[in-house]
Design a protein around this motif. Structure first.
Motif, short mmCIF file in Angstrom:
data_model
loop_
_atom_site.label_atom_id
_atom_site.label_comp_id
_atom_site.label_asym_id
_atom_site.label_seq_id
_atom_site.Cartn_x
_atom_site.Cartn_y
_atom_site.Cartn_z
N SER A 296 0.83 -1.21 0.00
CA SER A 296 0.00 0.00 0.00
C SER A 296 0.86 1.26 0.00
CB SER A 296 -0.93 -0.01 1.22
OG SER A 296 -1.82 -1.11 1.17
N CYS A 297 1.93 1.26 0.79
CA CYS A 297 2.83 2.41 0.81
C CYS A 297 3.48 2.61 -0.55
CB CYS A 297 3.91 2.22 1.88
SG CYS A 297 3.30 2.33 3.58
N TYR A 298 3.86 1.52 -1.19
CA TYR A 298 4.46 1.60 -2.53
C TYR A 298 3.49 2.21 -3.52
CZ TYR A 298 5.43 -0.03 -7.26
OH TYR A 298 5.60 -0.10 -8.62
N ARG A 299 2.24 1.77 -3.51
CA ARG A 299 1.26 2.26 -4.46
C ARG A 299 0.97 3.75 -4.24
NH1 ARG A 299 0.61 0.00 -9.32
NH2 ARG A 299 0.50 -2.27 -9.17
N VAL A 300 0.91 4.18 -2.98
CA VAL A 300 0.68 5.60 -2.70
C VAL A 300 1.86 6.42 -3.20
CG1 VAL A 300 0.49 7.33 -0.86
CG2 VAL A 300 -0.87 5.23 -0.75
N ALA A 301 3.09 5.95 -2.91
CA ALA A 301 4.29 6.67 -3.36
C ALA A 301 4.36 6.70 -4.89
CB ALA A 301 5.53 6.01 -2.79
N GLU A 302 4.00 5.60 -5.52
CA GLU A 302 4.04 5.50 -6.97
C GLU A 302 3.11 6.52 -7.62
OE1 GLU A 302 3.25 1.87 -10.08
OE2 GLU A 302 1.63 2.48 -8.75
N LEU A 303 1.87 6.58 -7.12
CA LEU A 303 0.91 7.48 -7.74
C LEU A 303 1.19 8.93 -7.38
CD1 LEU A 303 -1.43 7.16 -9.64
CD2 LEU A 303 -2.99 7.21 -7.70
N ALA A 304 1.72 9.17 -6.18
CA ALA A 304 2.09 10.53 -5.80
C ALA A 304 3.20 11.06 -6.70
CB ALA A 304 2.53 10.56 -4.34
N GLU A 305 4.07 10.16 -7.15
CA GLU A 305 5.16 10.52 -8.04
C GLU A 305 4.67 10.78 -9.46
OE1 GLU A 305 9.66 8.81 -8.58
OE2 GLU A 305 8.03 7.43 -9.05
N GLY A 306 3.55 10.14 -9.82
CA GLY A 306 3.00 10.32 -11.16
C GLY A 306 3.25 9.10 -12.03
N PHE A 307 2.44 8.94 -13.07
CA PHE A 307 2.54 7.76 -13.93
C PHE A 307 3.82 7.73 -14.75
CE2 PHE A 307 -2.01 7.43 -13.03
CZ PHE A 307 -2.13 6.06 -12.84
N ASN A 308 4.48 8.85 -14.88
CA ASN A 308 5.74 8.88 -15.60
C ASN A 308 6.95 8.83 -14.67
OD1 ASN A 308 4.62 9.01 -18.24
ND2 ASN A 308 4.22 11.20 -17.94
N GLY A 309 6.71 8.62 -13.39
CA GLY A 309 7.79 8.55 -12.42
C GLY A 309 8.56 7.25 -12.50
N VAL A 310 9.67 7.22 -11.77
CA VAL A 310 10.54 6.03 -11.81
C VAL A 310 9.83 4.80 -11.27
CG1 VAL A 310 12.70 5.06 -10.93
CG2 VAL A 310 12.62 7.46 -11.62
N LEU A 311 9.07 4.94 -10.20
CA LEU A 311 8.41 3.79 -9.58
C LEU A 311 7.44 3.12 -10.54
CD1 LEU A 311 7.66 5.11 -5.97
CD2 LEU A 311 9.45 3.50 -6.67
N ASN A 312 6.74 3.90 -11.34
CA ASN A 312 5.73 3.35 -12.23
C ASN A 312 6.32 2.83 -13.53
OD1 ASN A 312 2.81 2.91 -12.78
ND2 ASN A 312 3.21 4.32 -14.46
N THR A 313 7.47 3.31 -13.91
CA THR A 313 8.04 2.95 -15.21
C THR A 313 9.23 2.01 -15.11
OG1 THR A 313 9.44 4.94 -15.20
CG2 THR A 313 7.27 5.13 -16.24
N THR A 314 9.45 1.42 -13.94
CA THR A 314 10.55 0.47 -13.75
C THR A 314 9.95 -0.86 -13.31
OG1 THR A 314 11.99 2.29 -13.06
CG2 THR A 314 12.75 0.04 -12.61
N GLU A 315 10.13 -1.89 -14.11
CA GLU A 315 9.43 -3.15 -13.87
C GLU A 315 9.83 -3.81 -12.57
OE1 GLU A 315 7.93 -6.96 -16.52
OE2 GLU A 315 9.86 -6.05 -17.00
#
Length: 322
Positions: free
Chosen positions: A256-275
């Motif tokens: 849950s913490c990862y998903r919140v951080a991911e979306l807070a960073e944005g869909f083009n952020g590192v968390l969302n674009t790194t497999e």
């Protein structure tokens, strides 16, 4: 309370959102994608993942999730604990999400495949959370220590499962909107989806605090209850199940913490674009959160009313067909 049926209602809501969003997203697809989507996926505006999904990692994830789901299905009908059905159902919808990644590997610019993959992957854990919510109330009743719950046990499950369904709905709506190519609608969808994730995280944090307090009070104030199963094998000791619930909660909190951080960073952020971030901080914690019940299935400890007439023999080892 039947969390399995409640999750199915939520699943139908998801399908309704999916059906309404796909035409919108396709209507926004005015210009065509690049001729070779595999050449530069990171800078491809039509590739929502910004990478080519690995079929190898997808296959490993599907195999593990299906193994957990099939094992829990067998446990449910063999040993009881049908109150865990929401988790069982969620595991199969979670596996369906990974299955969509095969399609994204072949056709990385497909918006409709991405919508299905994203919503199945993101929303299925709501079912895992619902199962943990129900389990705490059942566990407290089993050891006759409901007085040590901050919220009366008859309200505990209703409050938190209702919260789970509400945040599920918010995430389904927001997640669907984020997949459109209309920037205004997409940005609004991000905000709605982030709100759903934050509310879900806050709800689960409160639940986890209630659970920790419950265990502490039983340990310090109810010595007989704490030691009640000490003489028996570990798979009949309620503390083993309590430990499994603790591990499950930790896994869900990490995800849950990862998903919140991911979306807070944005869909083009590192968390969302790194497999590998996805597999390390979303898939792995959830696999741990669900697979722990393969080792400590609640039905070994807490019997369904419908299963009370079935006697499962206690031996010096776990159930032979577990």
């Amino acid at each position: 309370m039947a969390p399995g049926s409640q999750f199915l209602k939520g699943l139908f809501l998801y399908l309704a959102v999916l059906a309404s969003i796909v035409p919108i997203s396709q209507a926004q697809n005015i210009t065509g994608p690049p001729a070779d989507p595999f050449l530069d996926p990171k800078d491809d505006p039509y590739n929502p993942l910004k990478y080519i999904a690995s079929d190898t990692l997808t296959s490993i994830a599907i195999a593990i999730v299906l193994f957990i789901g099939l094992t829990q299905t067998f446990y449910t009908f063999r040993y009881g604990a049908r109150f865990m059905l929401s988790m069982v159902i969620g595991l199969f919808t979670y596996a369906a999400g990974f299955g969509c990644r095969y399609g994204l590997h072949t056709n990385p610019d497909s918006q409709s495949i991405y919508i299905a993959e994203y919503l199945f992957i993101v929303l299925s854990p709501c079912a895992f959370i619902a199962a943990d919510y129900v389990l705490l109330g059942r566990l407290a009743k089993y050891i006759k220590c409901t007085a040590h719950l901050t919220i009366p046990v008859h309200r505990l499950t209703v409050i938190f499962v209702s919260s789970d369904i509400t945040t599920f709905t918010i995430q389904a709506i927001g997640g669907g909107l984020t997949t459109t190519r209309n920037q205004t609608i997409g940005l609004d969808g991000e905000h709605v989806f982030l709100a759903g994730l934050v509310l879900q995280l806050a709800s689960f944090l409160v639940f986890s605090c209630i659970y920790i307090r419950f265990l502490y009070r039983v340990y310090t104030l109810e010595h007989d209850a704490w030691e009640r199963d000490k003489a028996g094998p570990w798979y009949r000791d309620w503390r083993a199940l309590a430990g499994a619930l603790t591990i499950s909660c930790i896994g869900i909190l990490i995800r849950s913490c990862y998903r919140v951080a991911e979306l807070a960073e944005g869909f083009n952020g590192v968390l969302n674009t790194t497999e590998w971030y996805f597999y390390a901080f979303d898939t792995l914690p959830l696999v741990i959160a669900t697979s722990i019940y393969v080792l400590c299935w609640p039905g070994w400890f807490i019997k369904d009313v419908s299963k009370e007439h079935i006697e499962v023999k206690s031996t010096d080892s776990p159930p032979s067909d577990a």
